[in-house]
Write an enzyme that holds these catalytic residues in place. Structure first.
Site, short mmCIF file in Angstrom:
data_model
loop_
_atom_site.label_atom_id
_atom_site.label_comp_id
_atom_site.label_asym_id
_atom_site.label_seq_id
_atom_site.Cartn_x
_atom_site.Cartn_y
_atom_site.Cartn_z
N THR A 99 8.20 0.61 3.56
CA THR A 99 8.17 1.89 3.44
C THR A 99 9.62 1.86 2.34
O THR A 99 9.66 2.69 1.31
CB THR A 99 8.34 3.42 4.65
OG1 THR A 99 6.54 3.17 4.45
CG2 THR A 99 8.19 4.22 4.88
N PHE A 111 0.92 -1.13 0.15
CA PHE A 111 0.08 -0.22 -0.23
C PHE A 111 0.78 1.36 0.21
O PHE A 111 -0.37 2.65 0.22
CB PHE A 111 -1.38 0.04 1.09
CG PHE A 111 -0.64 0.60 2.38
CD1 PHE A 111 -0.46 1.65 2.48
CD2 PHE A 111 0.61 -0.80 3.05
CE1 PHE A 111 -0.47 1.87 3.84
CE2 PHE A 111 0.63 -0.24 4.32
CZ PHE A 111 0.74 1.15 4.82
N LYS A 112 1.95 1.23 0.35
CA LYS A 112 3.42 1.96 0.41
C LYS A 112 2.86 3.40 -0.85
O LYS A 112 3.44 4.44 -0.77
CB LYS A 112 4.12 2.04 0.68
CG LYS A 112 3.95 1.12 2.63
CD LYS A 112 3.99 1.74 3.88
CE LYS A 112 3.79 1.56 4.68
NZ LYS A 112 4.69 2.09 5.95
N ASP A 113 3.01 2.12 -1.71
CA ASP A 113 3.42 3.35 -3.71
C ASP A 113 2.19 3.64 -4.03
O ASP A 113 2.24 4.95 -4.26
CB ASP A 113 3.14 1.36 -4.29
CG ASP A 113 4.38 0.48 -4.69
OD1 ASP A 113 5.08 0.97 -4.24
OD2 ASP A 113 3.73 -0.80 -4.69
N MET A 155 3.71 7.17 -2.23
CA MET A 155 5.06 7.02 -2.29
C MET A 155 5.57 7.40 -3.66
O MET A 155 6.36 8.19 -3.79
CB MET A 155 6.11 6.20 -1.97
CG MET A 155 7.50 6.37 -1.74
SD MET A 155 7.72 7.36 -0.06
CE MET A 155 7.31 5.70 1.15
#
Length: 465
Positions: free
Chosen positions: A144, A111-113, A116
């Protein structure tokens, strides 16, 4: 729009300056001086729009005019083009009122994509416009770091230093960081746990001499721009399940409180949220706080959901700031020595309980949920998502309110835990097959501020005399 510190120090900053700074000079976290709101008509107009349109609607409000909508749109479109699914964060129904939102269709399968990929482009744009370089230092419990390495690789204006706890991330997570060959990405394996990594990063941020010498910035969820970008999928999910008039609940696997904080801000902006469920693993500081009102960090216990192996949840400070009536002095006093923890007042506990519920899953619970979901639906979920699903099942909701569990990572990133739960080894996407073969590159360092600072000074191109 201006951004202020949760601890009351320093002067307010605009969006671009707050994005580059990451952490406030007094050690606090930036928050907007007011939360922008969507009108009911605006939410109606956004329903059915592409993910990118919703992201622009969110980020333009927080940018406060400092970046033109055309610039924001360009960066958002480019970021979302890296995703493998046309819906970006698709919803999958697994029960009469139960849904999973798949947040793992970006380049690093986590999900960090979502945030980010956008943040990297925004920071690159701001730095180039100012003719500056920056040194990004970030701590990671797994995802992360991989997302940052992929998003910032090869960017000439930025050097990235990733601190991860040696031996406490999955093999796939580690390799997604250490196989990045670009010279501007530096991966540091710290002899400690995630809280040690986070402690070192925070110490470097508040060391003003070091900070200014290396032009330091951060991309953990302490960076407000990341929180803002994550608001989009709450908007996307809620509007897909009934528009602005039907309340929705979200169960969020969380360790550092950043992902679920985005849901809280979405509610402050006018999204009809019935409940936000804090889903924790055996490192259950947030569940304990929700149940008892006492925030008391303990020792990190390694788990099968390592991205949540955290006992100091940095973003909780932002919620405490709001719960306290934005009393920066109160926040400063409570954050001064977390070794003894602190208490929420009765009023703060009541305010938190109106929106938040919580749940806990240890490794045995996690394995059982992975097996149950596979048996019931044929869906294979990663251990973090399983933690969220357990908490979702234990949360009582009014009739007709749908529950959305955030699926935060692709199951192939945690094959051993998945196989232990359901007996199936998840198929590994081709991109992950490559990282399992590529050579690794990392530097092992002790969990000491000085050792990390020296390495950064030796390798950052932004260092000034």
């Amino acid at each position: 729009m201006q951004y202020i510190s949760t601890r009351g120090g320093g002067r307010p900053l605009g969006f671009c300056d707050a994005t580059l700074a990451g952490l406030a000079a007094d050690g606090g976290l930036f928050v907007p001086d007011t939360y922008p709101e969507f009108s009911e008509a605006e939410l109606v107009a956004l329903a059915g729009q592409p993910f990118e349109a919703m992201a622009l609607a969110v980020l333009s409000r927080f940018a406060g005019g400092e970046l033109a909508d055309a610039e924001l749109k360009s960066d958002i479109d480019a970021a979302m083009a890296t995703f493998r699914h046309a819906a970006r964060t698709p919803l999958v129904q697994i029960g009469p009122r139960d849904f999973v939102m798949e947040l793992f269709h970006g380049p690093t399968f986590a999900f960090k994509d979502v945030a980010m990929q956008t943040l990297a482009r925004l920071m690159d744009r701001i730095l180039k416009a100012r003719g500056r370089r920056a040194t990004i230092v970030t701590a990671t419990s797994g995802d992360t770091g991989a997302a940052a390495a992929e998003a910032f690789r090869g960017r000439d204006a930025i050097d990235l230093f990733i601190l991860y706890p040696d031996g406490r991330v999955s093999d796939v997570q580690r390799r997604q960081m250490t196989t990045i060959a670009d010279a501007n990405v530096h991966t540091l394996a710290v002899a400690g746990d995630f809280d040690d990594c986070q402690r070192i990063v925070k110490a470097l941020f508040v060391d003003r001499t070091f900070n200014e010498r290396v032009a330091m910035s951060g991309v953990n969820s302490i960076n407000w721009a990341r929180v803002a970008a994550q608001i989009t999928y709450y908007l996307f999910g809620a509007l897909a399940l009934g528009g602005p008039h039907r309340k929705v609940a979200f169960s969020v696997p969380t360790g550092n409180f950043g992902d679920i904080l985005a849901g809280y801000v979405a509610g402050r902006m006018g999204l009809p949220i019935e409940k936000l469920v804090i889903a924790t693993n055996q490192n259950d500081i947030l569940d304990r706080t929700a149940r008892t009102g006492r925030y008391a960090p303990g020792r990190v216990a390694p788990s099968t959901s390592p991205s949540m192996d955290i006992q100091v949840s940095s973003n909780f400070e932002r919620l405490v700031f709001d719960l306290s009536g934005r009393d920066a002095g109160s926040v400063m006093a409570r954050m001064a020595d977390l070794s003894n923890g602190f208490e929420l007042t009765d009023g703060e506990r009541a305010a938190m309980a109106r929106l938040f519920a919580s749940g806990r899953a240890d490794d045995a619970d996690t394995a059982r949920l992975i097996g149950e979901i596979y048996a019931e639906t044929g869906m294979i979920v990663d251990p973090h998502t399983a933690v969220g699903l357990k908490a979702a099942r234990e949360t009582a909701l009014p009739d007709g309110v749908p529950m959305v569990t955030l699926a935060t990572a692709h199951p192939a990133k945690f094959p051993d835990a998945v196989e232990a739960g359901c007996g199936v080894v998840p198929a590994r996407p081709a991109a992950l097959e490559r990282v399992m073969r590529d050579p690794e590159r990392m530097t092992r360092v002790p969990a000491e501020i000085g050792a990390v600072a020296d390495h950064i000074l030796d390798h950052s191109r932004a260092v000034t005399a």
